[in-house]
Scaffold this motif. Structure first.
Motif, PDB file in Angstrom:
ATOM      1  N   ASN A   1       0.805  -1.221   0.000  1.00 13.66           N
ATOM      2  CA  ASN A   1       0.000   0.000   0.000  1.00 13.66           C
ATOM      3  C   ASN A   1       0.833   1.264   0.000  1.00 13.66           C
ATOM      4  O   ASN A   1       0.299   2.360  -0.045  1.00 13.66           O
ATOM      5  N   SER A   2       2.141   1.129   0.121  1.00 16.80           N
ATOM      6  CA  SER A   2       2.991   2.310   0.277  1.00 16.80           C
ATOM      7  C   SER A   2       4.414   1.971  -0.131  1.00 16.80           C
ATOM      8  O   SER A   2       4.755   0.799  -0.341  1.00 16.80           O
ATOM      9  N   GLY A   3       5.238   3.015  -0.186  1.00 19.72           N
ATOM     10  CA  GLY A   3       6.640   2.836  -0.528  1.00 19.72           C
ATOM     11  C   GLY A   3       7.399   2.083   0.554  1.00 19.72           C
ATOM     12  O   GLY A   3       8.147   1.138   0.277  1.00 19.72           O
ATOM     13  N   ALA A   4       7.202   2.518   1.805  1.00 17.00           N
ATOM     14  CA  ALA A   4       7.927   1.883   2.906  1.00 17.00           C
ATOM     15  C   ALA A   4       7.646   0.378   2.942  1.00 17.00           C
ATOM     16  O   ALA A   4       8.559  -0.427   3.145  1.00 17.00           O
ATOM     17  N   GLU A   5       6.399   0.009   2.718  1.00 11.66           N
ATOM     18  CA  GLU A   5       6.055  -1.421   2.726  1.00 11.66           C
ATOM     19  C   GLU A   5       6.694  -2.169   1.553  1.00 11.66           C
ATOM     20  O   GLU A   5       7.052  -3.341   1.681  1.00 11.66           O
ATOM     21  N   ALA A   6       6.795  -1.504   0.416  1.00  9.25           N
ATOM     22  CA  ALA A   6       7.468  -2.138  -0.725  1.00  9.25           C
ATOM     23  C   ALA A   6       8.930  -2.395  -0.366  1.00  9.25           C
ATOM     24  O   ALA A   6       9.482  -3.465  -0.649  1.00  9.25           O
ATOM     25  N   ASN A   7       9.561  -1.401   0.310  1.00  7.76           N
ATOM     26  CA  ASN A   7      10.951  -1.587   0.728  1.00  7.76           C
ATOM     27  C   ASN A   7      11.091  -2.648   1.810  1.00  7.76           C
ATOM     28  O   ASN A   7      12.099  -3.356   1.862  1.00  7.76           O
ATOM     29  N   GLU A   8      10.107  -2.756   2.690  1.00  9.84           N
ATOM     30  CA  GLU A   8      10.141  -3.830   3.690  1.00  9.84           C
ATOM     31  C   GLU A   8      10.202  -5.191   2.995  1.00  9.84           C
ATOM     32  O   GLU A   8      10.941  -6.085   3.407  1.00  9.84           O
TER      33      GLU A   8
ATOM     34  N   SER B   1      20.291   8.818   1.806  1.00  6.07           N
ATOM     35  CA  SER B   1      19.196   8.088   1.160  1.00  6.07           C
ATOM     36  C   SER B   1      17.896   8.301   1.927  1.00  6.07           C
ATOM     37  O   SER B   1      17.903   8.750   3.074  1.00  6.07           O
ATOM     38  N   PHE B   2      16.792   8.001   1.284  1.00 10.07           N
ATOM     39  CA  PHE B   2      15.500   7.951   1.974  1.00 10.07           C
ATOM     40  C   PHE B   2      14.753   6.706   1.533  1.00 10.07           C
ATOM     41  O   PHE B   2      14.576   6.473   0.334  1.00 10.07           O
ATOM     42  N   HIS B   3      14.322   5.891   2.497  1.00 12.28           N
ATOM     43  CA  HIS B   3      13.623   4.654   2.149  1.00 12.28           C
ATOM     44  C   HIS B   3      12.300   4.467   2.895  1.00 12.28           C
ATOM     45  O   HIS B   3      11.645   3.443   2.708  1.00 12.28           O
ATOM     46  N   GLY B   4      11.923   5.421   3.769  1.00 10.97           N
ATOM     47  CA  GLY B   4      10.632   5.295   4.436  1.00 10.97           C
ATOM     48  C   GLY B   4      10.737   5.455   5.938  1.00 10.97           C
ATOM     49  O   GLY B   4      11.813   5.735   6.484  1.00 10.97           O
ATOM     50  N   ARG B   5       9.605   5.250   6.641  1.00  6.91           N
ATOM     51  CA  ARG B   5       9.503   5.589   8.058  1.00  6.91           C
ATOM     52  C   ARG B   5       9.177   4.414   8.961  1.00  6.91           C
ATOM     53  O   ARG B   5       8.924   4.600  10.154  1.00  6.91           O
TER      54      ARG B   5
ATOM     55  N   VAL C   1      19.622   0.971  -3.196  1.00  2.00           N
ATOM     56  CA  VAL C   1      20.045   2.315  -3.613  1.00  2.00           C
ATOM     57  C   VAL C   1      18.970   2.977  -4.473  1.00  2.00           C
ATOM     58  O   VAL C   1      18.243   2.300  -5.209  1.00  2.00           O
ATOM     59  N   GLU C   2      18.852   4.296  -4.369  1.00  2.00           N
ATOM     60  CA  GLU C   2      17.984   5.063  -5.257  1.00  2.00           C
ATOM     61  C   GLU C   2      18.778   5.424  -6.522  1.00  2.00           C
ATOM     62  O   GLU C   2      19.896   5.929  -6.411  1.00  2.00           O
ATOM     63  N   PRO C   3      18.206   5.239  -7.708  1.00  2.00           N
ATOM     64  CA  PRO C   3      18.913   5.615  -8.950  1.00  2.00           C
ATOM     65  C   PRO C   3      19.209   7.112  -9.017  1.00  2.00           C
ATOM     66  O   PRO C   3      20.214   7.522  -9.577  1.00  2.00           O
TER      67      PRO C   3
ATOM     68  N   GLY D   1      16.094  11.325  -4.083  1.00  3.41           N
ATOM     69  CA  GLY D   1      15.053  12.352  -4.080  1.00  3.41           C
ATOM     70  C   GLY D   1      15.140  13.249  -2.862  1.00  3.41           C
ATOM     71  O   GLY D   1      15.604  14.392  -2.945  1.00  3.41           O
ATOM     72  N   GLU D   2      14.732  12.722  -1.696  1.00  2.00           N
ATOM     73  CA  GLU D   2      14.736  13.524  -0.466  1.00  2.00           C
ATOM     74  C   GLU D   2      16.145  14.030  -0.159  1.00  2.00           C
ATOM     75  O   GLU D   2      16.300  15.097   0.416  1.00  2.00           O
ATOM     76  N   GLY D   3      17.146  13.268  -0.541  1.00  2.00           N
ATOM     77  CA  GLY D   3      18.542  13.614  -0.254  1.00  2.00           C
ATOM     78  C   GLY D   3      19.039  14.819  -1.035  1.00  2.00           C
ATOM     79  O   GLY D   3      20.176  15.267  -0.830  1.00  2.00           O
TER      80      GLY D   3
ATOM     81  N   LEU E   1      16.891  -1.690  -6.283  1.00  2.00           N
ATOM     82  CA  LEU E   1      16.702  -0.271  -6.584  1.00  2.00           C
ATOM     83  C   LEU E   1      15.416   0.241  -5.951  1.00  2.00           C
ATOM     84  O   LEU E   1      14.344  -0.333  -6.176  1.00  2.00           O
ATOM     85  N   ASP E   2      15.535   1.301  -5.182  1.00  2.00           N
ATOM     86  CA  ASP E   2      14.363   1.997  -4.673  1.00  2.00           C
ATOM     87  C   ASP E   2      13.952   3.030  -5.727  1.00  2.00           C
ATOM     88  O   ASP E   2      14.542   4.104  -5.824  1.00  2.00           O
ATOM     89  N   GLU E   3      12.955   2.647  -6.531  1.00  3.81           N
ATOM     90  CA  GLU E   3      12.445   3.551  -7.583  1.00  3.81           C
ATOM     91  C   GLU E   3      11.086   4.124  -7.171  1.00  3.81           C
ATOM     92  O   GLU E   3      10.242   4.434  -8.013  1.00  3.81           O
ATOM     93  N   ILE E   4      10.901   4.251  -5.885  1.00  8.29           N
ATOM     94  CA  ILE E   4       9.611   4.750  -5.378  1.00  8.29           C
ATOM     95  C   ILE E   4       9.350   6.170  -5.862  1.00  8.29           C
ATOM     96  O   ILE E   4       8.223   6.520  -6.208  1.00  8.29           O
ATOM     97  N   GLN E   5      10.404   6.976  -5.932  1.00 13.35           N
ATOM     98  CA  GLN E   5      10.256   8.348  -6.441  1.00 13.35           C
ATOM     99  C   GLN E   5      10.612   8.455  -7.918  1.00 13.35           C
ATOM    100  O   GLN E   5      10.006   9.216  -8.669  1.00 13.35           O
ATOM    101  N   THR E   6      11.607   7.681  -8.366  1.00 12.81           N
ATOM    102  CA  THR E   6      12.097   7.816  -9.746  1.00 12.81           C
ATOM    103  C   THR E   6      11.263   7.032 -10.760  1.00 12.81           C
ATOM    104  O   THR E   6      11.324   7.319 -11.958  1.00 12.81           O
TER     105      THR E   6
ATOM    106  N   ALA F   1       6.150   3.011  -5.853  1.00 13.24           N
ATOM    107  CA  ALA F   1       4.943   3.438  -5.130  1.00 13.24           C
ATOM    108  C   ALA F   1       4.444   4.748  -5.733  1.00 13.24           C
ATOM    109  O   ALA F   1       3.607   4.740  -6.620  1.00 13.24           O
ATOM    110  N   LYS F   2       5.011   5.849  -5.285  1.00 18.38           N
ATOM    111  CA  LYS F   2       4.469   7.194  -5.550  1.00 18.38           C
ATOM    112  C   LYS F   2       3.667   7.353  -6.844  1.00 18.38           C
ATOM    113  O   LYS F   2       2.470   7.575  -6.798  1.00 18.38           O
ATOM    114  N   GLY F   3       4.326   7.274  -7.986  1.00 18.78           N
ATOM    115  CA  GLY F   3       3.625   7.570  -9.236  1.00 18.78           C
ATOM    116  C   GLY F   3       2.634   6.500  -9.674  1.00 18.78           C
ATOM    117  O   GLY F   3       1.840   6.725 -10.587  1.00 18.78           O
TER     118      GLY F   3
HETATM  119  C1  LIG Z   1       8.623   8.464  -0.613  1.00 14.78           C
HETATM  120  C2  LIG Z   1       9.710   7.488  -0.644  1.00 14.78           C
HETATM  121  C3  LIG Z   1       9.670   6.329   0.158  1.00 14.78           C
HETATM  122  C4  LIG Z   1       8.571   6.066   1.176  1.00 14.78           C
HETATM  123  O1  LIG Z   1       7.318   5.914   0.598  1.00 14.78           O
HETATM  124  P1  LIG Z   1       6.007   5.962   1.555  1.00 14.78           P
HETATM  125  O2  LIG Z   1       4.876   5.672   0.607  1.00 14.78           O
HETATM  126  O3  LIG Z   1       5.955   7.346   2.135  1.00 14.78           O
HETATM  127  O4  LIG Z   1       6.174   4.930   2.598  1.00 14.78           O
HETATM  128  C5  LIG Z   1      10.701   5.425   0.029  1.00 14.78           C
HETATM  129  N1  LIG Z   1      11.715   5.633  -0.836  1.00 14.78           N
HETATM  130  C6  LIG Z   1      11.785   6.727  -1.619  1.00 14.78           C
HETATM  131  C7  LIG Z   1      12.923   6.888  -2.577  1.00 14.78           C
HETATM  132  C8  LIG Z   1      10.798   7.695  -1.537  1.00 14.78           C
HETATM  133  O5  LIG Z   1      10.887   8.805  -2.286  1.00 14.78           O
END
Ligand SMILES: *Cc1c(COP(=O)(O)O)cnc(C)c1O
Length: 396
Positions: free
Chosen positions: A94-101, A127-131, A180-182, A185-187, A213-218, A242-244
């Protein structure tokens, strides 16, 4: 404070009540040009008719059944994601963090399969991978960790875009994967050297590590390819999205390939909501709409054009440290903290973001018009000059 909400966000004093494409209206009737898209979420813009139509039709038919049964919408979206990415299978969350989990759990299974007792994942600074506990530990930002210790074990951190520091860990027999993020984003919209992903791929192959690859933002067209790794000729073993993917409807995905695609067995992982018929129908509509409208090529071209225009407008200024980006993921680094720009932009009817203290981050909907792109460049340029003027006079 008697507000009903937990104090997790320092919210701006504005609330939007309506949107259409790249325009938002607040409760006072004022309109805004959206250069953030809900943080890279609404690639198709707000209230896209195809997305609205899918939400309404599917909601009227069926929203949720549970993963105890086959879900055709999930299989359809899965097949499309696999066709587009060259991966082998997918788990929906349902979310990015869960995909990374899910990705982190795959790395651990991969490690244990090779009799590594305490498998570790290489992660990056900034890096940013979730909360969630594991993803905040993976995140390379002290502020995200602070107060939540003890953190999760099994992560080793190295600088971003530094292939040697990853290579140096080849001797560490605990490593099972690299996450790794390609593009970070947050960084701070950090675009690594062209050879970086390829270098990681080679090291992972040599050491039997999973390249994740964390492509949640890319992902989903944001960088001018469906997935940012497609700027190269390599493929990851695991990729998270996730995001898009849902254009605002919550959905995430963890895709796997090769050995990584065979790690999960029934009982290893699960979710109640993830992959529900409603979310997956929306994801399918988002992807097909992006593909049918050639939005990916458009994003690549528009991104290049905006960066060129920003360079013309701001590139010579001493206070501009860097202008960078990939597709419609654009960062302008200023020589001082510039968080105040967000409020100034809002007053001027523009929605932007500042990340890593001093980087103006632009993530407009992929559907913006040439005129809207032009207006973003002009407005941001003007705002930066105004901001520098006030921040200088403050210091006098
Ligand atoms: C937003 C983001 C996440 C976290 O996604 P959530 O849906 O907020 O849990 C993880 N990784 C990257 C690269 C993000 O930009």
């Amino acid at each position: 404070m008697s507000a009903p909400l937990m104090n997790t966000y320092a919210r701006l004093p504005v609330s939007f009540v309506k949107g259409e494409s790249a325009t938002l209206w607040d409760s006072e009737g004022k309109s805004y040009l959206d250069a953030l898209a809900g943080i890279a979420v609404c690639g198709l813009g707000h209230a896209h008719p195809a997305v609205t139509e899918t939400i309404c039709t599917q909601a009227a038919k069926l929203t949720h059944t549970s993963n105890l049964f086959r879900i055709p919408a999930q299989e359809q979206l899965g097949a499309l994601l696999i066709e587009q990415s060259g991966m082998d299978n997918v788990f929906f969350s349902n979310s990015g963090a869960e995909a990374n989990e899910a990705a982190i759990k795959l790395a651990r299974l991969h490690g244990h399969k090779q009799s590594i007792e305490n498998p570790a994942i290489i992660v990056m600074e900034n890096s940013f991978h979730g909360r969630t506990m594991a993803t905040l530990t993976a995140t390379g930002n002290r502020k995200v960790h602070a107060g939540f210790e003890p953190l999760v074990q099994g992560f080793v951190r190295v600088p971003y875009d530094d292939i040697e520091s990853i290579k140096n860990l080849s001797k560490n027999s605990n490593i099972a994967a690299v996450l790794v993020e390609p593009v970070q984003g947050e960084g701070g919209v950090n675009v690594p050297d062209e050879s970086y992903l390829k270098g990681i791929r080679e090291i992972c192959d040599d050491n039997n590590w999973l390249m994740m690859l964390d492509e949640i933002q890319t992902g989903i067209g944001r960088t001018g390819k469906m997935f940012a790794f497609q700027h190269t000729d390599i493929k990851p073993d695991v990729m998270t999205l996730a995001k898009g993917l849902g254009n605002g409807f919550p959905i995430g995905a963890c895709l796997a390939r090769g050995v990584a695609a065979e790690l999960f067995q029934p009982g290893n992982h699960g979710t109640t909501y993830g992959g529900n018929p409603l979310g997956c129908s929306v994801g399918h509509t988002v992807l097909t709409t992006i593909l049918e409208n050639n939005l990916i090529q458009r994003t690549e071209e528009l991104g290049l054009k905006m960066i060129t225009e920003f360079e013309l407008a701001l590139g010579d200024q001493a206070f501009v440290k860097d202008i960078r980006g990939l597709g419609l993921m654009i960062g302008i680094e200023i020589d001082r903290p510039c968080g105040d720009l967000v409020k100034m932009a809002l007053d001027a009817g523009l929605i932007i973001n500042v990340t890593a203290d001093s980087v103006i981050r632009l993530l407009p909907p992929l559907v913006i018009s040439d005129a809207e792109a032009e207006r973003i460049v002009q407005k941001v340029t003007q705002l930066v000059f105004d901001f520098i003027e006030t921040s200088v006079s403050d210091g006098e």
